[in-house]
Design a protein around this motif. Structure first.
Motif, PDB file in Angstrom:
ATOM      1  N   ARG A 171      -1.503  13.030  -4.218  1.00  0.00           N
ATOM      2  CA  ARG A 171      -1.359  11.737  -4.895  1.00  0.00           C
ATOM      3  C   ARG A 171       0.038  11.161  -4.656  1.00  0.00           C
ATOM      4  NH1 ARG A 171      -1.862  10.338 -11.292  1.00  0.00           N
ATOM      5  NH2 ARG A 171      -1.806   8.101 -10.973  1.00  0.00           N
ATOM      6  N   GLY A 172       0.075   9.883  -4.258  1.00  0.00           N
ATOM      7  CA  GLY A 172       1.340   9.214  -3.980  1.00  0.00           C
ATOM      8  C   GLY A 172       1.863   9.435  -2.576  1.00  0.00           C
ATOM      9  N   PHE A 173       1.216  10.308  -1.832  1.00  0.00           N
ATOM     10  CA  PHE A 173       1.647  10.641  -0.472  1.00  0.00           C
ATOM     11  C   PHE A 173       1.242   9.515   0.488  1.00  0.00           C
ATOM     12  CE2 PHE A 173       0.925  12.769   3.636  1.00  0.00           C
ATOM     13  CZ  PHE A 173       2.152  13.373   3.822  1.00  0.00           C
ATOM     14  N   PRO A 174       2.192   8.966   1.274  1.00  0.00           N
ATOM     15  CA  PRO A 174       1.840   7.928   2.245  1.00  0.00           C
ATOM     16  C   PRO A 174       1.201   8.528   3.499  1.00  0.00           C
ATOM     17  CG  PRO A 174       4.186   8.334   2.307  1.00  0.00           C
ATOM     18  CD  PRO A 174       3.626   9.204   1.209  1.00  0.00           C
ATOM     19  N   ILE A 175       0.136   7.908   3.954  1.00  0.00           N
ATOM     20  CA  ILE A 175      -0.557   8.316   5.179  1.00  0.00           C
ATOM     21  C   ILE A 175      -0.280   7.244   6.224  1.00  0.00           C
ATOM     22  CG2 ILE A 175      -2.800   8.808   6.232  1.00  0.00           C
ATOM     23  CD1 ILE A 175      -3.746   9.430   3.266  1.00  0.00           C
ATOM     24  N   PRO A 176       0.575   7.523   7.225  1.00  0.00           N
ATOM     25  CA  PRO A 176       0.896   6.504   8.222  1.00  0.00           C
ATOM     26  C   PRO A 176      -0.291   6.222   9.139  1.00  0.00           C
ATOM     27  CG  PRO A 176       1.963   8.577   8.779  1.00  0.00           C
ATOM     28  CD  PRO A 176       1.269   8.784   7.468  1.00  0.00           C
ATOM     29  N   ILE A 177      -0.494   4.950   9.441  1.00  0.00           N
ATOM     30  CA  ILE A 177      -1.568   4.529  10.341  1.00  0.00           C
ATOM     31  C   ILE A 177      -0.935   3.694  11.440  1.00  0.00           C
ATOM     32  CG2 ILE A 177      -3.714   3.249  10.559  1.00  0.00           C
ATOM     33  CD1 ILE A 177      -4.249   3.911   7.634  1.00  0.00           C
ATOM     34  N   GLY A 178      -1.152   4.089  12.661  1.00  0.00           N
ATOM     35  CA  GLY A 178      -0.563   3.377  13.792  1.00  0.00           C
ATOM     36  C   GLY A 178      -1.591   2.852  14.771  1.00  0.00           C
ATOM     37  N   THR A 179      -2.879   2.855  14.379  1.00  0.00           N
ATOM     38  CA  THR A 179      -3.936   2.383  15.265  1.00  0.00           C
ATOM     39  C   THR A 179      -4.599   1.141  14.676  1.00  0.00           C
ATOM     40  OG1 THR A 179      -5.639   3.733  14.223  1.00  0.00           O
ATOM     41  CG2 THR A 179      -4.427   4.739  16.036  1.00  0.00           C
ATOM     42  N   ASP A 180      -5.302   0.402  15.516  1.00  0.00           N
ATOM     43  CA  ASP A 180      -6.015  -0.797  15.058  1.00  0.00           C
ATOM     44  C   ASP A 180      -7.311  -0.467  14.333  1.00  0.00           C
ATOM     45  OD1 ASP A 180      -4.037  -2.379  16.136  1.00  0.00           O
ATOM     46  OD2 ASP A 180      -5.099  -2.736  18.005  1.00  0.00           O
ATOM     47  N   LEU A 181      -7.844   0.736  14.541  1.00  0.00           N
ATOM     48  CA  LEU A 181      -9.088   1.165  13.897  1.00  0.00           C
ATOM     49  C   LEU A 181      -8.897   2.582  13.373  1.00  0.00           C
ATOM     50  CD1 LEU A 181     -12.088   0.620  13.241  1.00  0.00           C
ATOM     51  CD2 LEU A 181     -12.633   1.619  15.455  1.00  0.00           C
ATOM     52  N   PHE A 182      -9.024   2.760  12.065  1.00  0.00           N
ATOM     53  CA  PHE A 182      -8.799   4.047  11.402  1.00  0.00           C
ATOM     54  C   PHE A 182     -10.054   4.362  10.596  1.00  0.00           C
ATOM     55  CE2 PHE A 182      -7.132   6.677   7.937  1.00  0.00           C
ATOM     56  CZ  PHE A 182      -6.323   7.577   8.624  1.00  0.00           C
ATOM     57  N   LEU A 183     -10.802   5.388  11.002  1.00  0.00           N
ATOM     58  CA  LEU A 183     -12.070   5.725  10.358  1.00  0.00           C
ATOM     59  C   LEU A 183     -11.876   6.721   9.215  1.00  0.00           C
ATOM     60  CD1 LEU A 183     -14.352   6.162  13.495  1.00  0.00           C
ATOM     61  CD2 LEU A 183     -14.257   4.205  11.935  1.00  0.00           C
ATOM     62  N   ILE A 184     -12.636   6.505   8.142  1.00  0.00           N
ATOM     63  CA  ILE A 184     -12.605   7.364   6.961  1.00  0.00           C
ATOM     64  C   ILE A 184     -14.022   7.861   6.698  1.00  0.00           C
ATOM     65  CG2 ILE A 184     -12.135   7.463   4.485  1.00  0.00           C
ATOM     66  CD1 ILE A 184     -10.209   5.043   4.988  1.00  0.00           C
ATOM     67  N   GLY A 185     -14.185   9.154   6.511  1.00  0.00           N
ATOM     68  CA  GLY A 185     -15.505   9.719   6.232  1.00  0.00           C
ATOM     69  C   GLY A 185     -15.503  11.225   6.364  1.00  0.00           C
ATOM     70  N   GLN A 186     -16.700  11.802   6.449  1.00  0.00           N
ATOM     71  CA  GLN A 186     -16.833  13.253   6.596  1.00  0.00           C
ATOM     72  C   GLN A 186     -16.969  13.693   8.049  1.00  0.00           C
ATOM     73  OE1 GLN A 186     -19.915  14.917   4.140  1.00  0.00           O
ATOM     74  NE2 GLN A 186     -18.960  14.230   2.248  1.00  0.00           N
ATOM     75  N   ASP A 187     -17.332  12.790   8.927  1.00  0.00           N
ATOM     76  CA  ASP A 187     -17.563  13.111  10.335  1.00  0.00           C
ATOM     77  C   ASP A 187     -16.261  13.534  11.017  1.00  0.00           C
ATOM     78  OD1 ASP A 187     -19.922  12.641  12.395  1.00  0.00           O
ATOM     79  OD2 ASP A 187     -18.050  12.060  13.391  1.00  0.00           O
ATOM     80  N   GLU A 188     -16.361  14.441  11.968  1.00  0.00           N
ATOM     81  CA  GLU A 188     -15.146  14.914  12.647  1.00  0.00           C
ATOM     82  C   GLU A 188     -14.533  13.858  13.555  1.00  0.00           C
ATOM     83  OE1 GLU A 188     -16.661  17.685  16.236  1.00  0.00           O
ATOM     84  OE2 GLU A 188     -16.971  18.532  14.245  1.00  0.00           O
ATOM     85  N   THR A 189     -15.211  12.729  13.791  1.00  0.00           N
ATOM     86  CA  THR A 189     -14.621  11.635  14.564  1.00  0.00           C
ATOM     87  C   THR A 189     -13.683  10.781  13.714  1.00  0.00           C
ATOM     88  OG1 THR A 189     -16.474  10.155  14.088  1.00  0.00           O
ATOM     89  CG2 THR A 189     -16.618  11.482  16.104  1.00  0.00           C
ATOM     90  N   CYS A 190     -13.667  11.003  12.403  1.00  0.00           N
ATOM     91  CA  CYS A 190     -12.838  10.212  11.486  1.00  0.00           C
ATOM     92  C   CYS A 190     -11.404  10.754  11.456  1.00  0.00           C
ATOM     93  CB  CYS A 190     -13.422  10.238  10.081  1.00  0.00           C
ATOM     94  SG  CYS A 190     -15.051   9.462   9.976  1.00  0.00           S
ATOM     95  N   GLN A 191     -10.448   9.842  11.374  1.00  0.00           N
ATOM     96  CA  GLN A 191      -9.047  10.250  11.290  1.00  0.00           C
ATOM     97  C   GLN A 191      -8.702  10.786   9.894  1.00  0.00           C
ATOM     98  OE1 GLN A 191     -10.050   7.355  12.692  1.00  0.00           O
ATOM     99  NE2 GLN A 191      -8.970   7.036  14.607  1.00  0.00           N
TER     100      GLN A 191
END
Length: 83
Positions: free
Chosen positions: A13-33
């Motif tokens: 909680r409160g931890f920043p997650i840096p994103i440097g791509t134009d498309l960032f996937l969220i989910g359970q699949d192993e293709t998700c970042q």
């Protein structure tokens, strides 16, 4: 463009997650970042999209609600994000 997601719950909680791509996937699949084992998260649940120096969240129609600031998004919708 570089931007961050901030963990709202859990041990990071409160931890920043840096994103440097134009498309960032969220989910359970192993293709998700960003992967979550939570039962209410679909295989490819949502995406964070950067376009024209703006950031959006897109529900990927997984059958599970995507929440933005605690509010559910309509299935397959895309909403702009703000600081």
């Amino acid at each position: 463009m570089k931007y961050y997601l901030i963990a709202a719950n859990g041990k990071r909680r409160g931890f920043p997650i840096p994103i440097g791509t134009d498309l960032f996937l969220i989910g359970q699949d192993e293709t998700c970042q960003l992967r979550s084992p939570h039962p209410d998260v679909g295989p490819q649940h949502a995406a964070v999209v950067a376009r024209e120096r703006k950031v959006y969240v897109r529900d990927l129609g997984s059958g599970f609600a995507t929440l933005v600031n605690g509010e559910p998004m309509p299935p397959s919708a895309e909403w702009p994000l703000h600081k």
